[in-house]
Design a protein around this motif. Sequence first.
Motif, PDB file in Angstrom:
ATOM      1  N   GLU A 141       0.796  -1.328  -0.013  1.00  0.00           N
ATOM      2  CA  GLU A 141      -0.210   0.137  -0.061  1.00  0.00           C
ATOM      3  C   GLU A 141       0.867   1.353  -0.078  1.00  0.00           C
ATOM      4  OE1 GLU A 141      -2.546   0.473   3.553  1.00  0.00           O
ATOM      5  OE2 GLU A 141      -2.431   2.765   2.951  1.00  0.00           O
ATOM      6  N   VAL A 142       1.943   1.289   1.027  1.00  0.00           N
ATOM      7  CA  VAL A 142       2.746   2.439   1.027  1.00  0.00           C
ATOM      8  C   VAL A 142       3.355   2.682  -0.189  1.00  0.00           C
ATOM      9  CG1 VAL A 142       2.423   2.873   3.469  1.00  0.00           C
ATOM     10  CG2 VAL A 142       4.313   1.525   2.610  1.00  0.00           C
ATOM     11  N   ARG A 145       1.440   4.260  -2.707  1.00  0.00           N
ATOM     12  CA  ARG A 145       1.144   5.632  -2.533  1.00  0.00           C
ATOM     13  C   ARG A 145       2.117   6.598  -2.503  1.00  0.00           C
ATOM     14  NH1 ARG A 145      -0.415   8.931  -3.331  1.00  0.00           N
ATOM     15  NH2 ARG A 145      -1.556  10.282  -2.426  1.00  0.00           N
ATOM     16  N   HIS A 149       5.306   2.044  -8.079  1.00  0.00           N
ATOM     17  CA  HIS A 149       4.292   0.884  -8.343  1.00  0.00           C
ATOM     18  C   HIS A 149       5.336  -0.148  -8.785  1.00  0.00           C
ATOM     19  CE1 HIS A 149       0.847   3.327  -7.724  1.00  0.00           C
ATOM     20  NE2 HIS A 149       1.567   4.369  -8.413  1.00  0.00           N
ATOM     21  N   GLU A 204      -0.159  15.823  -0.352  1.00  0.00           N
ATOM     22  CA  GLU A 204      -1.065  14.907  -0.521  1.00  0.00           C
ATOM     23  C   GLU A 204      -1.285  13.910   0.586  1.00  0.00           C
ATOM     24  OE1 GLU A 204      -0.180  14.563  -5.007  1.00  0.00           O
ATOM     25  OE2 GLU A 204      -0.723  12.700  -4.053  1.00  0.00           O
ATOM     26  N   LEU A 205       0.005  13.378   1.234  1.00  0.00           N
ATOM     27  CA  LEU A 205      -0.190  12.329   2.110  1.00  0.00           C
ATOM     28  C   LEU A 205      -0.683  12.848   3.299  1.00  0.00           C
ATOM     29  CD1 LEU A 205       3.206  10.736   1.317  1.00  0.00           C
ATOM     30  CD2 LEU A 205       0.952   9.695   0.754  1.00  0.00           C
ATOM     31  N   GLU A 208      -4.367  12.929   3.297  1.00  0.00           N
ATOM     32  CA  GLU A 208      -4.965  11.649   3.305  1.00  0.00           C
ATOM     33  C   GLU A 208      -4.760  10.786   4.336  1.00  0.00           C
ATOM     34  OE1 GLU A 208      -3.597   9.740  -0.523  1.00  0.00           O
ATOM     35  OE2 GLU A 208      -3.847   7.664   0.304  1.00  0.00           O
ATOM     36  N   TYR A 209      -3.722  10.836   5.113  1.00  0.00           N
ATOM     37  CA  TYR A 209      -3.484  10.264   6.268  1.00  0.00           C
ATOM     38  C   TYR A 209      -3.486  10.891   7.616  1.00  0.00           C
ATOM     39  CZ  TYR A 209      -1.183   6.310   3.528  1.00  0.00           C
ATOM     40  OH  TYR A 209      -1.117   5.376   2.684  1.00  0.00           O
TER      41      TYR A 209
END
Length: 342
Positions: A141-142, A145, A149, A204-205, A208-209
């Motif tokens: 996941e991280v 994120r 990828h 962004e993170l 989101e978190y």
Amino acid sequence: MTAAATSTETPPVLLQLNDVSKQFAARVGLRKAAVSAVDGVSLTLRRGDTLGVVGESGCGKSTLARLVVGLVQCDSGDVVFDGRTYRAGRRRTRRDLRDMQMVFQDPHSALNPRATIGEAIAFPLRTQGVSRAETEARVDEVLARVGLHGNYRSHYPHQLSGGQRQRVNIARALALKPKLVVLDESVSALDKSVQAQILDLLLELQVEYGLSYLFISHDLNVVEYMSDRVAVMYLGHVVEECSAEELYRAPLHPYSQVLLESIPKLDPRERGGPSALTDGEMPSPLDPPSGCRFRTRCPFAMDVCATTRPPLVETRPGHLVACHLHPVPESATAGDPIPGEQ
Ligand SMILES: Nc1ncnc2c1ncn2[C@@H]1O[C@H](COP(=O)(O)OP(=O)(O)O)[C@@H](O)[C@H]1O
Ligand SMILES: [Mg+2]
């Protein structure tokens, strides 16, 4: 906006430093000496916010970061994190530190060259007792994120670029689902274009978190871009703390003013003359000036500056400054004193 609306919108405090100090033992020739790296610092970081910390090299930014995450113990003062108070001398357990993570400057040395990216991210999860299955899922996941990828899990650090390695360090910090991330010069070693990508990723993170950042940099432009509030440090003292918008528009402390004047401007016509800072050397932290530590380089220094350390006081709503040119307003003296003064 009404007062009631303002109070409901103010997020709770996540991190508070109360009058925190740290000295390091040093030697000058044969004589034992002490470096006053952080001296009587008080700061507050609210949940979901970014508190920037700026100042020249050697002013104590990294020591402050290390005090927050428990890599260095305070000599005095206390660190309050998420409602728990850690007094000087009390060692924090691994569990106490689980909700805070740090990302360092050098993306390469922070990674073990013999561990794959997947192993590097999994290791802190496993030491915190996260199950194997959950660890696998979180690593995937991280990594996705932070934009890595594909088969990066099996890559080694030397197979990645500097920017990719810093993405791995951010992924590793996030994998533990921390509440606070301390970023100490985390983008300073990267090229400008990569730097911009990592900063936008961090923003962004954060949303989101639901992260709170303590964002440390000597680069004033980067701090302005990232921060809600900014603390300016000089030789171990916080000399000013206010919203980023207000600091960059109307700094009050003479040190903040010269520091901001020295920012390189894109338009050469806007560039100021030589900064007042070039006139004087930074004094040694082994023997800092009495009273206000900036007085030896300050164009406005008065007698009182040599004898009395100016307390960090709220001179305007939300704007704290430690300078005898900006005394406590009459109306504020009835309130609680702000810690930080000896
Ligand atoms: N482990 C240490 N031992 C001795 N002195 C140190 C140590 N760490 C930092 N210092 C000193 O403390 C002061 C603040 O350093 P540091 O926190 O690294 O500042 P910055 O990150 O703002 O450059 C400097 O004078 C530095 O030499
Ligand atoms: Mg540093």
